[in-house]
Design a protein around this motif. Sequence first.
Motif, PDB file in Angstrom:
ATOM      1  N   GLU A   1       0.823  -1.201   0.000  1.00 37.51           N
ATOM      2  CA  GLU A   1       0.000   0.000   0.000  1.00 37.51           C
ATOM      3  C   GLU A   1       0.865   1.261   0.000  1.00 37.51           C
ATOM      4  O   GLU A   1       0.565   2.233  -0.705  1.00 37.51           O
ATOM      5  N   ALA A   2       1.948   1.234   0.773  1.00 39.98           N
ATOM      6  CA  ALA A   2       2.866   2.370   0.793  1.00 39.98           C
ATOM      7  C   ALA A   2       3.485   2.585  -0.588  1.00 39.98           C
ATOM      8  O   ALA A   2       3.567   3.720  -1.082  1.00 39.98           O
ATOM      9  N   ALA A   3       3.931   1.499  -1.215  1.00 40.07           N
ATOM     10  CA  ALA A   3       4.540   1.599  -2.542  1.00 40.07           C
ATOM     11  C   ALA A   3       3.545   2.111  -3.575  1.00 40.07           C
ATOM     12  O   ALA A   3       3.906   2.864  -4.487  1.00 40.07           O
ATOM     13  N   LYS A   4       2.292   1.717  -3.424  1.00 36.64           N
ATOM     14  CA  LYS A   4       1.256   2.183  -4.362  1.00 36.64           C
ATOM     15  C   LYS A   4       1.094   3.699  -4.272  1.00 36.64           C
ATOM     16  O   LYS A   4       1.040   4.396  -5.301  1.00 36.64           O
ATOM     17  N   PHE A   5       1.004   4.218  -3.057  1.00 36.66           N
ATOM     18  CA  PHE A   5       0.857   5.662  -2.897  1.00 36.66           C
ATOM     19  C   PHE A   5       2.074   6.404  -3.446  1.00 36.66           C
ATOM     20  O   PHE A   5       1.950   7.449  -4.095  1.00 36.66           O
ATOM     21  N   GLU A   6       3.264   5.875  -3.191  1.00 36.38           N
ATOM     22  CA  GLU A   6       4.485   6.524  -3.691  1.00 36.38           C
ATOM     23  C   GLU A   6       4.527   6.506  -5.207  1.00 36.38           C
ATOM     24  O   GLU A   6       4.934   7.488  -5.840  1.00 36.38           O
TER      25      GLU A   6
ATOM     26  N   HIS B   1      11.980  15.303   1.161  1.00 34.06           N
ATOM     27  CA  HIS B   1      11.124  14.133   1.393  1.00 34.06           C
ATOM     28  C   HIS B   1      11.098  13.202   0.185  1.00 34.06           C
ATOM     29  O   HIS B   1      10.932  11.987   0.351  1.00 34.06           O
ATOM     30  N   LEU B   2      11.272  13.746  -1.016  1.00 41.00           N
ATOM     31  CA  LEU B   2      11.413  12.851  -2.171  1.00 41.00           C
ATOM     32  C   LEU B   2      12.659  11.986  -2.037  1.00 41.00           C
ATOM     33  O   LEU B   2      12.643  10.798  -2.377  1.00 41.00           O
ATOM     34  N   LEU B   3      13.741  12.555  -1.531  1.00 43.24           N
ATOM     35  CA  LEU B   3      14.939  11.744  -1.300  1.00 43.24           C
ATOM     36  C   LEU B   3      14.663  10.636  -0.286  1.00 43.24           C
ATOM     37  O   LEU B   3      15.162   9.515  -0.430  1.00 43.24           O
ATOM     38  N   MET B   4      13.865  10.927   0.724  1.00 43.24           N
ATOM     39  CA  MET B   4      13.493   9.882   1.692  1.00 43.24           C
ATOM     40  C   MET B   4      12.625   8.826   1.033  1.00 43.24           C
ATOM     41  O   MET B   4      12.837   7.613   1.220  1.00 43.24           O
ATOM     42  N   ILE B   5      11.639   9.266   0.261  1.00 40.61           N
ATOM     43  CA  ILE B   5      10.734   8.324  -0.408  1.00 40.61           C
ATOM     44  C   ILE B   5      11.497   7.432  -1.368  1.00 40.61           C
ATOM     45  O   ILE B   5      11.331   6.205  -1.386  1.00 40.61           O
ATOM     46  N   LEU B   6      12.353   8.018  -2.198  1.00 39.91           N
ATOM     47  CA  LEU B   6      13.099   7.235  -3.184  1.00 39.91           C
ATOM     48  C   LEU B   6      14.037   6.237  -2.503  1.00 39.91           C
ATOM     49  O   LEU B   6      14.171   5.097  -2.947  1.00 39.91           O
ATOM     50  N   LYS B   7      14.684   6.665  -1.440  1.00 37.89           N
ATOM     51  CA  LYS B   7      15.628   5.781  -0.759  1.00 37.89           C
ATOM     52  C   LYS B   7      14.930   4.625  -0.070  1.00 37.89           C
ATOM     53  O   LYS B   7      15.467   3.512   0.013  1.00 37.89           O
ATOM     54  N   ASN B   8      13.722   4.868   0.409  1.00 44.02           N
ATOM     55  CA  ASN B   8      13.002   3.838   1.160  1.00 44.02           C
ATOM     56  C   ASN B   8      12.254   2.870   0.275  1.00 44.02           C
ATOM     57  O   ASN B   8      11.746   1.859   0.766  1.00 44.02           O
ATOM     58  N   LYS B   9      12.158   3.153  -1.014  1.00 42.50           N
ATOM     59  CA  LYS B   9      11.365   2.293  -1.891  1.00 42.50           C
ATOM     60  C   LYS B   9      11.950   0.891  -1.953  1.00 42.50           C
ATOM     61  O   LYS B   9      13.148   0.718  -1.984  1.00 42.50           O
TER      62      LYS B   9
END
Length: 634
Positions: A582-587, A626-634
């Motif tokens: 679900e997290a990956a879908k939102f991202e 926050h995009l850097l956080m999102i991309l790194k956590n994917k």
Amino acid sequence: MRRWLILILGLSLQQANAQRSKFPDVLNLRAEPPAGKSILTNVFSDMGAWHAYALPSRKEDNGAFIGPLVMGMEGKWLSGSFSRLALSENRQAVDLSSAKADISYLPGMLQQKLEINNLIILQQLIFVSGREALLHTTITNKGVSARTLNIRYYGQSRKSITVDNGTSSVQSAGFVSVFPSGTVLTADSISYSASNDGIVIAAGKSYKQTQVQAYYPDSVRIPATYDFGKSLRENEIRWNTYISRYISAAPHLTDSQKRLAVKCMVTLITNWRSSAGDILHDGVFPSINYQGFYGVWSWDSWKQAVGIVTFHPELAKDNIRSMFDYQDEHGMVADCIYADKSENNWRDTKPPLAAWGVWEVYLQTKDTSFVKEMLPKLIRYHEWWYANRDHDQNGLCEYGSTDGTRIAAAWESGMDNAVRFDSAVMLKNNEGAWSLDQESVDLNAYLYAEKLYLDKLLAVAGEKARYSAQAAKLAEQIRSKFYDAKRGYFYDLRTATATLVTVDGPEGWIPLWTGVATKEQAAMVLRKMNDPRKFNTKVPLPTLAADHPAFDPMKGYWRGPVWLDQVAYGAAGLRRYGYKKEAAKFEKQLLENAAGLLTDGPICENYHPLTGKGLNAKNFSWSAAHLLMILKNK
């Protein structure tokens, strides 16, 4: 610069160069010379400089870089182009507008290559300090016989110009351009000319010239001279280190996601300002493109630090320090600070995310000295909340202000005009401390997380934990008092009536991000996040449920637009409870549907949840972080 040579992280120079060359034009910097005070153009700055440039978009501007834009309490274009190249041969002007032009933006450098009449003209612009940039010109004769050229740079300023042939310098309103010795300078009130006549270039050989272009927001001086070749190598190493640091830690990224990551880096670096005036440590502006953001904000800085530390740890540390330089005797941290400290906003502070920021910096750097430096300040700030923002002293805090105004109290939440505060009134706590009459779920969830982070930081500093019992008690209060089982969501609580403020906003998923929600509560919150009538919009997780009567993304600011920090907290919260898909879908929805993210468009302050249009300030720092956080956590 020496430290950057040490920080290559084992990469060979050849490997490092391969990184930089892969990311041309991640952001479109082409512009016409701007008119008036408009600062909406995408620009390039580096190393904390207080001036910036853009690339030319018109053929008639070949041989010129646009700018500089200079920054103080506001941004102003000093010139459409302060240094324009003009060539003549045998008393005939060389028409650079008809040259074959290759104009590009590499991370850390603007460049244009012009080819005309068997001449190749290469112009490169890089920054070498927080005050100085180099404009380097190489003219190569590709013909079979020698050429004699008259080489001239000229330009205008919106302020008065003076020249000094003794130092080969041109000055205007704190901006200084120094030309090579022997350049003949002339000027009238707002324009100048810098000429090198009779330059002979043998067949197959080159003529080179370096100008130093500096802007001093404090004391004006004549800048030092530089070896351009050495400076360019250092520039390449530094930027390749930034890029390699981040991308090597995120090998799963696609090519388009890597380009987005680099665009995030250049956005943050362009918004970086070195210490000047009353800003005592380097900090990062929210956006270079909005006049109201020419300062350093508190929760912006802590969010930015978590993104920046992934590629520039020292800037991340200073970004946090810049705000705590002005912590007052009671422990409060100002909302924002400026180069003129008389403008600092002490009417409110911002949500307590500083301990999270320091912890994330520590995880990347293992710098215990930084932890020990910041820990006493973080503890004082944490205790300040309970002394000044807990009206009934029940252990649950409220947002508030120092001047008793509701608007400043709403600012303190960071969600300036959120619907949940529409009916709130102010309660006086003590002299200079007021609270809203509602305990906010996000604030108390942040304070819960801060207690856990403080104990972690205390352990790093070799001290005993002191907040675990408080955290456990607060967690129980949050789970029992802020959660509506019928609606399956977390809400703010009215202090007088003990009733919930049932407005569906992103504050409802912050308990997932901090880990305070139960598994059952998290499952119910996910249901609401997944509801297309509420938060599962084209660009997901808006700041107000789409079915609320006040939902208005075009005018609402925090009444509908998608803010990337809230998306990041929502996705990270879902991952924490095992909802990885679900997290990956939102991202994925965010990256694919927010306009310009995966192309060369600017990263915006927020986005329209139904159309994907970028809204409000362009090139926004915490969005990039926050995009850097999102991309790194994917």
